[in-house]
Enzyme design. Structure first.
Site, mmCIF file in Angstrom:
data_model
loop_
_atom_site.group_PDB
_atom_site.id
_atom_site.type_symbol
_atom_site.label_atom_id
_atom_site.label_comp_id
_atom_site.label_asym_id
_atom_site.label_seq_id
_atom_site.Cartn_x
_atom_site.Cartn_y
_atom_site.Cartn_z
ATOM 1 N N LEU D 81 -7.593 -5.166 6.216
ATOM 2 C CA LEU D 81 -6.624 -5.304 7.308
ATOM 3 C C LEU D 81 -5.180 -5.321 6.827
ATOM 4 O O LEU D 81 -4.257 -5.633 7.585
ATOM 5 C CB LEU D 81 -6.936 -6.575 8.110
ATOM 6 C CG LEU D 81 -8.341 -6.598 8.725
ATOM 7 C CD1 LEU D 81 -8.589 -7.914 9.430
ATOM 8 C CD2 LEU D 81 -8.532 -5.442 9.689
ATOM 9 N N CYS D 82 -4.978 -4.978 5.562
ATOM 10 C CA CYS D 82 -3.666 -5.037 4.929
ATOM 11 C C CYS D 82 -2.809 -3.826 5.345
ATOM 12 O O CYS D 82 -3.296 -2.699 5.385
ATOM 13 C CB CYS D 82 -3.922 -4.997 3.423
ATOM 14 S SG CYS D 82 -2.544 -5.412 2.398
ATOM 15 N N HIS D 83 -1.532 -4.075 5.654
ATOM 16 C CA HIS D 83 -0.615 -2.971 5.940
ATOM 17 C C HIS D 83 -0.269 -2.226 4.657
ATOM 18 O O HIS D 83 -0.156 -2.839 3.603
ATOM 19 C CB HIS D 83 0.724 -3.496 6.478
ATOM 20 C CG HIS D 83 0.621 -4.134 7.807
ATOM 21 N ND1 HIS D 83 0.294 -5.449 7.970
ATOM 22 C CD2 HIS D 83 0.808 -3.638 9.061
ATOM 23 C CE1 HIS D 83 0.284 -5.744 9.264
ATOM 24 N NE2 HIS D 83 0.586 -4.666 9.943
ATOM 25 N N MET D 119 -0.368 -9.482 -1.113
ATOM 26 C CA MET D 119 -1.665 -8.922 -1.507
ATOM 27 C C MET D 119 -1.508 -7.942 -2.666
ATOM 28 O O MET D 119 -2.374 -7.865 -3.542
ATOM 29 C CB MET D 119 -2.347 -8.231 -0.322
ATOM 30 C CG MET D 119 -2.800 -9.188 0.780
ATOM 31 S SD MET D 119 -3.588 -10.711 0.201
ATOM 32 C CE MET D 119 -5.013 -10.058 -0.673
ATOM 33 N N GLU D 120 -0.388 -7.189 -2.691
ATOM 34 C CA GLU D 120 -0.134 -6.272 -3.804
ATOM 35 C C GLU D 120 -0.047 -7.062 -5.117
ATOM 36 O O GLU D 120 -0.570 -6.628 -6.150
ATOM 37 C CB GLU D 120 1.174 -5.504 -3.558
ATOM 38 C CG GLU D 120 1.049 -4.344 -2.583
ATOM 39 C CD GLU D 120 0.854 -4.769 -1.126
ATOM 40 O OE1 GLU D 120 1.035 -5.968 -0.789
ATOM 41 O OE2 GLU D 120 0.509 -3.896 -0.306
ATOM 42 N N ASP D 134 -12.971 -5.315 -18.663
ATOM 43 C CA ASP D 134 -13.649 -4.029 -18.887
ATOM 44 C C ASP D 134 -13.579 -3.612 -20.358
ATOM 45 O O ASP D 134 -14.570 -3.149 -20.931
ATOM 46 C CB ASP D 134 -13.010 -2.948 -18.011
ATOM 47 C CG ASP D 134 -13.684 -1.588 -18.168
ATOM 48 O OD1 ASP D 134 -14.924 -1.545 -18.241
ATOM 49 O OD2 ASP D 134 -12.977 -0.571 -18.201
#
Lengths: 166, 166, 166, 166, 166, 166
Positions: D81-83, D119-120, D134
């Site tokens: 739901l992130c813009h 969020m970024e 990894d």
């Protein structure tokens, strides 16, 4: 997406007929909105299962709603000549239509940009519809989208447009 | 995509109703095919322009064909619970339908995998149809997809499936 | 992802110290599984809201589950040296932990390939956890992931690995 | 991302509990910043190898830095739901913490938009941390992210926020 | 990618001249390899800076190497009619060429699939070259790729192919 | 993309030599343009086939044009430290060069942003060139890009730049 084009010409081609991404730099950045609708017809038993899931277990429409929102954000990589558009809101609504029988999907996308989110709304509605198909095809492969169209748009030089209801 | 599921259950949910990506590891990797169709209705004048373009300038259908092929390759990021599928071929065909009036899109996707390319075919057909919409909407915003459905599938445990023609 | 490497060397670098994608062509294509866990700590009031949503309105965990599944499918474009892996199943499970207080995310990814889906499981767990953060941060910006680790893996030359519980 | 929401409500759901992408069109486009941190615990021998690589051969942190920056740019396709946010800068910093023992990742993202890059920043920090995992998992599968949280944000109606240090 | 095609026909078009993704389902899945090279010419002062960075600060080639590897993984979404190919290894090597003056990029991609990774190798080499351009263009906008070609391929019906050196 | 940087420094690295995405927040959002060129050399017979296709069957350049436009939109996920740029127009032009013999590709990208679309233009030109390679490699594997460079840029603090013709 050239929603302000003068009618009569296919704006995605230049004078020689070559495809290009239309220049929108000179247009003002303004709030714009588009709304699209898809109607999904299915077997009555399939619709019954979807309605049962809405009560909390096996929420087909909850998954389809997120499919539609993700789809809207991927529009520019999906449609070859489409501009990236700055989306400011996406809403997906569902209505159970017992007569269809099936589900009516309505996707509303808002943006602040130089061109409008018509394609984002169309992709959001179709992706939500196809997500319903994906989740139900094991029990009903014949599900079909019987209609997918733009319902309304606002903003830009061409202003407000509302589809004639029939 | 669980095309081999026993009918009657929504396979994308577990016993508690939670969505998941269905386990296909135990299925054999075999050749599979799916074919989907979309019908796009438009104003007669729009169809005339598209037909003219097919002759070499402003080739709407050439662009839509590539939109459909690219769309097929993006299916797994578009449909939330869809498996990545190893596509081996994609073909998009168009037919002018003067009575509709409009264009009939047919997308055929082949794959060698543990599940079939039904969703790839549906996304390919819908993306090609929406690319036509994108290119023509400046002159005909009311264009609509009047039908989008699976036509045929082959391969997998459920075998051959052909839509009843009506 | 080189899950069969002999211990002691960083396999993502060649003899000169240059990063590369490890060659896995000689490994057999076999079923593999990995399971990862993330624990998300939050204010008690936030957890109460999440639990209420699970009953049908405002389903935070339903959205987070789809975020995790989509995340798994994007692993190879997210982690620079990671191979694309053929995912055959993804499951995301949540457990409410009143003592944390918060939510425990467990992501299980299965694949049939020459290397295992450890990174897919780690990305699925972290994306589901961060989706919870995204949806609740307006009421609780201090939510934190207090643990994110691999729990188990199966398949490949190195065989079964189970994290020591502490 | 609704960083200006009034506290107390889960803004990603409408009145009926349906998920949507929050409308941010009415907010002013202003400079915004967010900073997130991840702490990655590992075996002492693994940390020694990472420190050695920083000197020019096998530069694990150099790869992880690029993983984090790429991750930030993929946030909108990762979090449902992130813009999409217009990123203007991304910085990833690492600190060796011999007591942990391990690496502390700090990601700072700046943007000029109607909502902030929290969020970024979170995705950048977690992707950098998981890239370390990894590259080192072949020698130390038990590496864990022991903390991942937002440290600071600036801009928007809710203004400056700084995490309480403990 | 049709590397086994009989010479003389453009295999990406059908009999009517329509573009399609070539059917490779009938080909055996075998190990395949392709190697491509790009030569990047620049001002001597730019090359001096790149060489200095290789010693540990401002590692242009380290970033370009990861750009090339990521590029290889995005080939199928970049090239319209290209099949997704199962990559098993990617290596990017650089050589300083003082006479050019500039950098020679060599990208080797291995795959196990029904078609070969020629396009993956070409995209890997060009993306690494363009990443060098991106990082140095602020001091030397005139940098140019003076050559980009396939060097070698192995596997598939057409077997081994080695470019004539000139 | 830092097109306004003072000459002499590699702006993609900080003082310690670590790569970062350059901060452009303080720059004004203005119209910018970049134009790049690629020259593709091939066998005379291949060029003949391409010229024939331009007449309507097997339109190699039509496909390559769309490859270039799609490529431009994917630049930020392709080039590690590149900012996302708001593209407002993309045009790809081809010229048959019988002396080369081959095709000259020219890509023009316009944007309104805080940094310019140089990398978008370079990626558009190289992707169009490599799409030509993809479609013709079955008949002419030795096709090569013999030149790829920036031709012109406008906008930003550094203003107009035009490559010296030689």
């Amino acid at each position: 997406m050239a929603d302000d084009a003068s009618p009569g010409e296919l704006t995605h081609f230049d004078g020689a007929g070559a495809a290009h991404m239309v220049d929108v730099a000179a247009k003002p950045e303004t709030p714009r909105m588009a709304r699209a609708r898809a109607r999904v017809r299915m077997a009555p038993a399939t619709l019954t299962k979807i309605e049962a899931g809405a009560l909390g277990k096996g929420d087909v429409l909850g998954v389809a709603r997120l499919g539609g929102i993700s789809g809207a954000k991927q529009t520019a990589t999906q449609i070859p000549l489409c501009h990236p558009v700055r989306i400011t809101a996406v809403t997906i609504e569902f209505e159970i239509d017992a007569e269809l029988p099936g589900v009516v999907v309505e996707a509303t996308v808002e943006a602040v940009d130089r061109t409008g989110p018509e394609m984002e709304a169309m992709i959001a509605a179709s992706t939500a519809a196809l997500t319903i198909y994906d989740m139900c095809k094991a029990i009903d492969r014949g599900i079909e989208v019987v209609d997918l169209h733009l319902v309304e748009k606002r903003g830009g030089k061409s202003g407000h447009w509302l589809r004639d209801s029939k």
